[in-house]
Design a protein around this motif. Sequence first.
Motif, PDB file in Angstrom:
ATOM      1  N   SER A  92     -42.568  24.434 -41.822  1.00 43.38           N
ATOM      2  CA  SER A  92     -42.612  24.415 -43.282  1.00 43.38           C
ATOM      3  C   SER A  92     -43.916  23.837 -43.830  1.00 43.38           C
ATOM      4  CB  SER A  92     -41.449  23.577 -43.831  1.00 43.38           C
ATOM      5  OG  SER A  92     -40.207  24.114 -43.438  1.00 43.38           O
ATOM      6  N   GLU A  93     -44.712  23.191 -42.995  1.00 43.73           N
ATOM      7  CA  GLU A  93     -45.857  22.434 -43.506  1.00 43.73           C
ATOM      8  C   GLU A  93     -46.946  23.322 -44.103  1.00 43.73           C
ATOM      9  OE1 GLU A  93     -47.341  19.352 -41.045  1.00 43.73           O
ATOM     10  OE2 GLU A  93     -45.366  18.456 -40.714  1.00 43.73           O
ATOM     11  N   TYR A  94     -47.036  24.559 -43.665  1.00 46.11           N
ATOM     12  CA  TYR A  94     -48.071  25.459 -44.194  1.00 46.11           C
ATOM     13  C   TYR A  94     -47.748  25.886 -45.623  1.00 46.11           C
ATOM     14  CZ  TYR A  94     -51.180  29.516 -44.478  1.00 46.11           C
ATOM     15  OH  TYR A  94     -52.139  30.418 -44.852  1.00 46.11           O
ATOM     16  N   GLY A  95     -46.461  26.017 -45.942  1.00 49.77           N
ATOM     17  CA  GLY A  95     -46.008  26.483 -47.249  1.00 49.77           C
ATOM     18  C   GLY A  95     -44.657  27.145 -47.105  1.00 49.77           C
ATOM     19  N   THR A  96     -43.873  27.145 -48.178  1.00 51.42           N
ATOM     20  CA  THR A  96     -42.503  27.649 -48.083  1.00 51.42           C
ATOM     21  C   THR A  96     -42.192  28.778 -49.055  1.00 51.42           C
ATOM     22  OG1 THR A  96     -41.726  25.928 -49.609  1.00 51.42           O
ATOM     23  CG2 THR A  96     -41.628  25.433 -47.248  1.00 51.42           C
ATOM     24  N   ILE A  97     -43.174  29.232 -49.844  1.00 48.02           N
ATOM     25  CA  ILE A  97     -42.929  30.351 -50.754  1.00 48.02           C
ATOM     26  C   ILE A  97     -44.098  31.327 -50.669  1.00 48.02           C
ATOM     27  CG2 ILE A  97     -41.546  28.938 -52.319  1.00 48.02           C
ATOM     28  CD1 ILE A  97     -43.843  28.884 -54.260  1.00 48.02           C
ATOM     29  N   LEU A  98     -43.830  32.570 -50.988  1.00 48.83           N
ATOM     30  CA  LEU A  98     -44.834  33.622 -50.861  1.00 48.83           C
ATOM     31  C   LEU A  98     -46.058  33.368 -51.728  1.00 48.83           C
ATOM     32  CD1 LEU A  98     -42.484  36.750 -50.793  1.00 48.83           C
ATOM     33  CD2 LEU A  98     -43.850  35.862 -48.889  1.00 48.83           C
ATOM     34  N   ASP A  99     -45.888  32.719 -52.849  1.00 50.34           N
ATOM     35  CA  ASP A  99     -47.021  32.469 -53.750  1.00 50.34           C
ATOM     36  C   ASP A  99     -48.072  31.549 -53.133  1.00 50.34           C
ATOM     37  OD1 ASP A  99     -46.111  34.158 -55.676  1.00 50.34           O
ATOM     38  OD2 ASP A  99     -45.411  32.599 -57.062  1.00 50.34           O
TER      39      ASP A  99
END
Length: 413
Positions: A79-86
């Motif tokens: 999850s650390e990279y990002g959790t939503i497409l935006d």
Amino acid sequence: MDLLRTDLRDDLDLSEHRILDADAYDTPWEHGSPHAAWRLMRALPAPYEGHTPDGVRIWSVTAFPDVVRVLRDTRRFGSEYGTILDVRHGDPAGGHTINLTDPPRHRALRVPTSKAMTTQALRRLGPTVRANVDRMIAPLLEPGVHDAAEHFLALAMAAMGPVIRIPEDMWPLIARAAMAGVAPSDTAYTDGDVGETLHFAHVELFGYLRETVAERRRKPGDDLISLLLTVEVEGRKLSDDDILLNCYSFLMGANTTTPHVATQLLHLLAARHDLGKRVLLGEDRPATVVEEALRWATPTNHLMRRVTEPVTLHGVDLEPGELVCAWVASANRDAAVFDDPYTFDPGRRPNPHIAFGVGAHICVGALSARTVIRLALDRIRERVTGLELAGEVRHLRSNFINGITSLPLEVRA
């Protein structure tokens, strides 16, 4: 996304669907609703390979078991990279907030903050939360035409306000800024272009929270921010910036989801009179109605993960760095798990929905969300005898949040 649409044709060409395009979610789809595409994708033998409008490859998982597997496996799907497409190009808050850290660091943040939103904590705040909900929705319960989306916009703050100790006069600003942060291109929240909207939304929230963190250092209490001041991660206290980012995360998570579950429920009750009558007459337990509303609305359409070590999904070999989108909204319509999944069943039992996620990252505010939705439903059933749609229903432009920005209703009380 209009959940009342049932265009689930089997002759669709998935290449024509704009699943990854945020701008597709507030307008009628030329080739069927996203649920039509998700239904076809669940039948595929492997994850679906798609690309965002800017060319980023995303692997989509849509079946309930696959979504659960990806969300539970924090070792292989991070999850650390990002959790939503935006934020598919990377989230600068990665590694600093509860939703953007993975175990074991995640546990150090989750355990103490969960204490602020346990059953015991909410029971202590119960009379305050109940009074807040009553006051916030009272105008909606008067006979006449009202925009339910506006009345519910700050509903999550009925609980989060006391938990974080934020004065009530700030709740509308925080709720609107949170929505602008996740849907900056939606005309209901835009303030200039997308970049300007995001800038002003962040300035509003971060500016207020920075002052609040400083005030809590001077005068701590029993609220969530004061608790975060005592948290240690890997032997070190959280910095002011870390506390700021976590508070921002809590407020964003609550204000962009909870209100839309309540709004989607009222939309359904007004559009389908037989169901509205059944629910308003109290023929089903409030708890089961709320759980079905959560499954039905699934306010968080997706959660993104980044592959951290080689893994195989149904024969597809994924290498570190690949992005996987787990479509929670699709999983909650999986006919292999839910009988008649496209029907709202207020008495549905069992109801193993994953509207709050699953595994280590299951929503820490789930109990407070259930509490305020249940309180709002109780008041509506006490005072309202009927609901009618009274104008155009406008849906949020976002592939992340399944929301309604305007819901004009005629209320009979």
